[in-house]
Every structure is written in structure tokens, then in C-alpha cells.
Motif scaffolding. Structure first.
Motif, PDB file in Angstrom:
ATOM      1  N   ALA A  25      34.937 -39.606  -4.725  1.00 48.47           N
ATOM      2  CA  ALA A  25      34.845 -39.542  -6.185  1.00 48.47           C
ATOM      3  C   ALA A  25      35.032 -38.122  -6.700  1.00 48.47           C
ATOM      4  CB  ALA A  25      33.499 -40.092  -6.639  1.00 48.47           C
ATOM      5  N   VAL A  26      34.560 -37.136  -5.950  1.00 49.95           N
ATOM      6  CA  VAL A  26      34.653 -35.748  -6.386  1.00 49.95           C
ATOM      7  C   VAL A  26      36.095 -35.292  -6.533  1.00 49.95           C
ATOM      8  CG1 VAL A  26      34.609 -34.749  -4.051  1.00 49.95           C
ATOM      9  CG2 VAL A  26      33.661 -33.447  -5.996  1.00 49.95           C
ATOM     10  N   GLY A  27      37.019 -35.963  -5.848  1.00 55.37           N
ATOM     11  CA  GLY A  27      38.426 -35.578  -5.913  1.00 55.37           C
ATOM     12  C   GLY A  27      39.202 -36.236  -7.028  1.00 55.37           C
ATOM     13  N   SER A  38      26.460 -38.242  -3.452  1.00 57.46           N
ATOM     14  CA  SER A  38      25.012 -38.367  -3.647  1.00 57.46           C
ATOM     15  C   SER A  38      24.630 -38.679  -5.090  1.00 57.46           C
ATOM     16  CB  SER A  38      24.319 -37.074  -3.206  1.00 57.46           C
ATOM     17  OG  SER A  38      24.805 -35.959  -3.955  1.00 57.46           O
ATOM     18  N   GLN A  39      25.545 -38.440  -6.040  1.00 59.64           N
ATOM     19  CA  GLN A  39      25.258 -38.683  -7.457  1.00 59.64           C
ATOM     20  C   GLN A  39      25.645 -40.088  -7.917  1.00 59.64           C
ATOM     21  OE1 GLN A  39      27.699 -35.165  -8.611  1.00 59.64           O
ATOM     22  NE2 GLN A  39      25.876 -34.489  -9.756  1.00 59.64           N
ATOM     23  N   ILE A  40      26.423 -40.800  -7.107  1.00 57.30           N
ATOM     24  CA  ILE A  40      26.956 -42.104  -7.514  1.00 57.30           C
ATOM     25  C   ILE A  40      25.836 -43.104  -7.777  1.00 57.30           C
ATOM     26  CG2 ILE A  40      28.323 -44.100  -6.778  1.00 57.30           C
ATOM     27  CD1 ILE A  40      30.163 -42.180  -5.307  1.00 57.30           C
ATOM     28  N   ARG A  41      24.840 -43.154  -6.896  1.00 56.06           N
ATOM     29  CA  ARG A  41      23.752 -44.123  -7.051  1.00 56.06           C
ATOM     30  C   ARG A  41      22.995 -43.918  -8.363  1.00 56.06           C
ATOM     31  NH1 ARG A  41      21.494 -47.328  -3.291  1.00 56.06           N
ATOM     32  NH2 ARG A  41      22.419 -46.100  -1.593  1.00 56.06           N
ATOM     33  N   GLY A  84      23.722 -47.116  -9.905  1.00 49.50           N
ATOM     34  CA  GLY A  84      22.584 -47.871  -9.385  1.00 49.50           C
ATOM     35  C   GLY A  84      22.828 -48.385  -7.982  1.00 49.50           C
ATOM     36  N   TYR A  85      23.988 -48.081  -7.408  1.00 53.02           N
ATOM     37  CA  TYR A  85      24.358 -48.534  -6.060  1.00 53.02           C
ATOM     38  C   TYR A  85      25.517 -47.690  -5.550  1.00 53.02           C
ATOM     39  CZ  TYR A  85      27.904 -50.797  -8.933  1.00 53.02           C
ATOM     40  OH  TYR A  85      28.903 -51.031  -9.841  1.00 53.02           O
ATOM     41  N   ILE A  86      25.729 -47.732  -4.247  1.00 53.76           N
ATOM     42  CA  ILE A  86      26.916 -47.140  -3.628  1.00 53.76           C
ATOM     43  C   ILE A  86      27.592 -48.230  -2.802  1.00 53.76           C
ATOM     44  CG2 ILE A  86      27.801 -45.440  -1.986  1.00 53.76           C
ATOM     45  CD1 ILE A  86      25.521 -43.612  -2.685  1.00 53.76           C
TER      46      ILE A  86
END
Length: 338
Positions: free
Chosen positions: A263-265, A310-313, A317-319
Motif C-alpha cells: 500500500a505504501v507504494g 501496520s496502518q491498514i488495520r 478494521g482488517y488486513i
């Protein structure tokens, strides 16, 4: 012996002949009605022809979405394989009754997988891992110039479909006679997938048997290297592109070295796609350099783009997966190891 799959057209023309009506190319519903009328007539002809040789036939009607959806694609592969095991000749055609581009929502980044039987034939070849594709046309093969020019020479072998060859077909020389532009596109898909392809004249006597016996007929396109894994062939050619993900330079470099897309990319998302859809991977200059299966919807990616895993959840609310697109479910364009 050989196990053969036949890709055909002719349902609309057969329907018009049966109904005794004139062509009306601007009326989509008219063409659908003719196709519905003509399909059974077309198959009746094939059944009669093949029965003379002790062979049975089966009709397989496909839409773009049948090949774009991974589950439907696998089911199609399984059905074709079983028919061949049973000694039946599959007769494949696009389902003109229901499959029309005008009914597909046109969204930015959406691209369909096939638009005619030349492309459909190589997609089917990919699906069943065929040993060869033979495209029959109204010309003897690929020429150095317009076949009507006395100076034109048949090209017996093409080592690689180059940009120069594509420009020749698209130019004003009418090298594209016989629908050669789409045939060249089909040849590129087949050869890049590791499948040889021959373009030959359908009016030549014993044309198919001569090709299969190794005689020099038409234009032979050599396969490029080893065959791609099945999943990458489907990603590269079998499915429609449902959207675009623009990624930053750092993420692109990492992908080219064998990494997945995180996601960071991600810097931008275009289109409306779901989990499991195939999307284009685009760099910051707008160049489409790959494609892959998305683990998240376009809506989800818009919410988490640029974020660390680590920020996605915290946001969703989930990964579902750590990767937006896993490397194993990714195909990179020519010139970049995939």
C-alpha cells in the motif's frame, strides 16, 4: 492423432440468410437476433461435416467475462479438456447474443480481453496449453507489402513480432489486408506465451494437414522462449483489465527486483474494481509496465494508499493480505523479467 479446437464465426450471417433479411450493422439487437437464429444452423453444418469423418462436435459459446473471471476461466479450461478427452471437437465462438461491448460500462482503465476470433483463438490456445495455433485467412500469410503489389513477397518465418512489423501493418501500405493487424496481435500473444502460430490461406487444398505435417505453408511465427506459467498467461492475456494502480518510483524498482506491491507504494487508483480483478500497474510517468491480481477493491486501496502495512488495520478494521498485488500474481511487460 491431433486434438483440435475450432474457433469460428458465422452465426450472424447464417441468421440473416435464414431470416431473409439485409444487413443492418448499426442495429445491435438486430444482430443479436440474427446470431440467436444462426447459431443452431451453423452448428448443424459443422455437425454434418464432421459426422462424415466419424467425429462429434460440441458448441462452446463464450463472453469476455467468461475468460476474465478466474473461476469461469478454469471451468472453461476443464470443459474443453474433457471434450477433447472424449474425442469431441469443440466449436468455439463468441456469444454474440449476449456479448456486446456497448453493454460494458466504460470506466477509465477498463480494457477488454478480446474483440475478434483471431484474439479469441490464442486465448483459447493459452487456456488449453495448445501446441500450435493456425489462423486461416483470405491471404497466404504476412507479406512485405500490399499483396496486390507485384513486388510483394510472402514472409515465410517471423522470428519476433517487432514494433517495426506492427507499424508496417498499421501503415498506409494496406499490409493489413485480411485483418492482418489483429492477426499480428494474436501472433504476438501466442509467441510470447510460448506457442507457435501460422497464418495461411483457407482456400489452399489440405492446408491444415500440410501445416501439421511440417510443410512450409503461409507465415510461421516462432515461439519466444519457454512457456509462461498458467496463472501469468491468464493475467497477461486472458482477462480484461478492470482498473489502474499508479505506483511511485521506489515501489516500481522494488517490483522489478522481485517484490510485491504494498500500500505504501500506491499513489493513485483509477477504475472501479473488486478483489480478484486484474489491474494495470502504471508508473508515475503514466507508462503501463505490468498487471496483476488485486487483493483489495479500488475503494479500499483509495483509503489505504501510501500507508504502511501496520496502518491498514486501523483504517479498514482488517488486513486481508499484506500485499496489494502479490508478486506471484503479477505479470511484467516485455523486457522486464516476470
Amino acid at each position: 492423432g491431433y486434438r483440435v479446437i475450432l474457433v469460428t464465426s458465422g452465426a450472424i450471417a447464417s441468421g440473416m440468410a435464414e431470416l431473409g433479411v439485409r444487413p443492418n450493422p448499426n442495429d445491435i439487437v438486430f444482430k443479436q437476433a440474427c446470431a440467436a437464429t444462426g447459431q443452431s444452423i451453423l452448428m448443424a453444418h459443422y455437425r454434418e461435416y464432421f459426422r462424415k469423418h466419424g467425429l462429434k462436435v460440441a458448441q462452446v459459446l463464450l463472453t469476455k467475462e467468461d475468460l476474465s473471471n478466474r473461476v469461469s476461466y478454469i471451468h472453461t479450461c476443464n470443459v474443453l479438456d474433457r471434450l477433447l478427452q472424449l474425442g469431441v471437437v469443440p466449436i468455439v465462438n463468441e456469444n454474440d447474443v449476449t456479448a456486446i461491448d456497448e453493454l460494458i460500462p466504460v470506466t477509465k482503465g477498463y480494457r477488454v480481453n478480446f474483440s475478434d476470433n483471431d484474439i479469441l483463438s490464442v486465448l483459447i490456445a493459452n487456456a488449453v496449453e495448445a501446441d500450435m495455433v493456425i489462423i486461416l485467412s483470405n491471404v497466404d500469410g504476412l507479406y512485405t507489402m500490399n499483396p496486390e503489389d507485384p513486388k510483394a513477397r510472402l514472409i515465410p518465418v517471423v522470428e519476433k513480432v517487432t514494433d517495426e512489423l506492427k507499424r508496417m501493418v498499421e501503415g498506409k501500405s494496406k499490409l493489413g489486408r485480411g485483418g492482418m493487424k489483429t492477426k499480428l496481435e494474436a501472433a504476438e500473444i501466442a509467441t510470447q506465451s510460448g506457442i507457435p502460430l501460422v497464418i495461411a490461406n483457407s482456400k489452399r487444398r489440405n492446408v491444415v494437414s500440410d501445416i501439421l505435417s511440417g510443410k512450409r505453408v503461409g507465415t510461421y511465427f516462432k515461439p519466444a522462449g519457454k512457456r509462461m506459467p498458467a496463472i501469468k498467461r491468464w493475467i497477461a492475456y486472458g482477462t480484461s483489465i478492470k482498473g489502474r494502480i499508479t505506483i511511485n518510483e521506489g515501489a516500481k524498482k522494488a517490483i522489478l527486483k522481485g517484490a510485491s506491491l504494498l500500500a505504501v507504494g500506491v499513489s493513485k487508483v483509477e477504475g472501479d474494481f473488486r478483489v480478484g480483478d486484474v489491474v494495470s500497474l502504471v508508473d508515475e510517468s503514466g507508462t503501463d509496465f505490468g498487471r496483476g491480481i488485486s487483493n483489495y477493491t479500488s475503494e479500499e486501496i483509495n483509503l489505504i494508499k501510501g500507508m504502511k502495512t501496520s496502518q491498514i488495520r486501523k483504517v479498514l478494521g482488517y488486513i486481508r493480505q499484506k500485499e496489494i498485488v502479490s508478486r506471484k500474481n503479477m505479470y511484467l511487460m516485455e523486457g522486464e523479467a516476470s
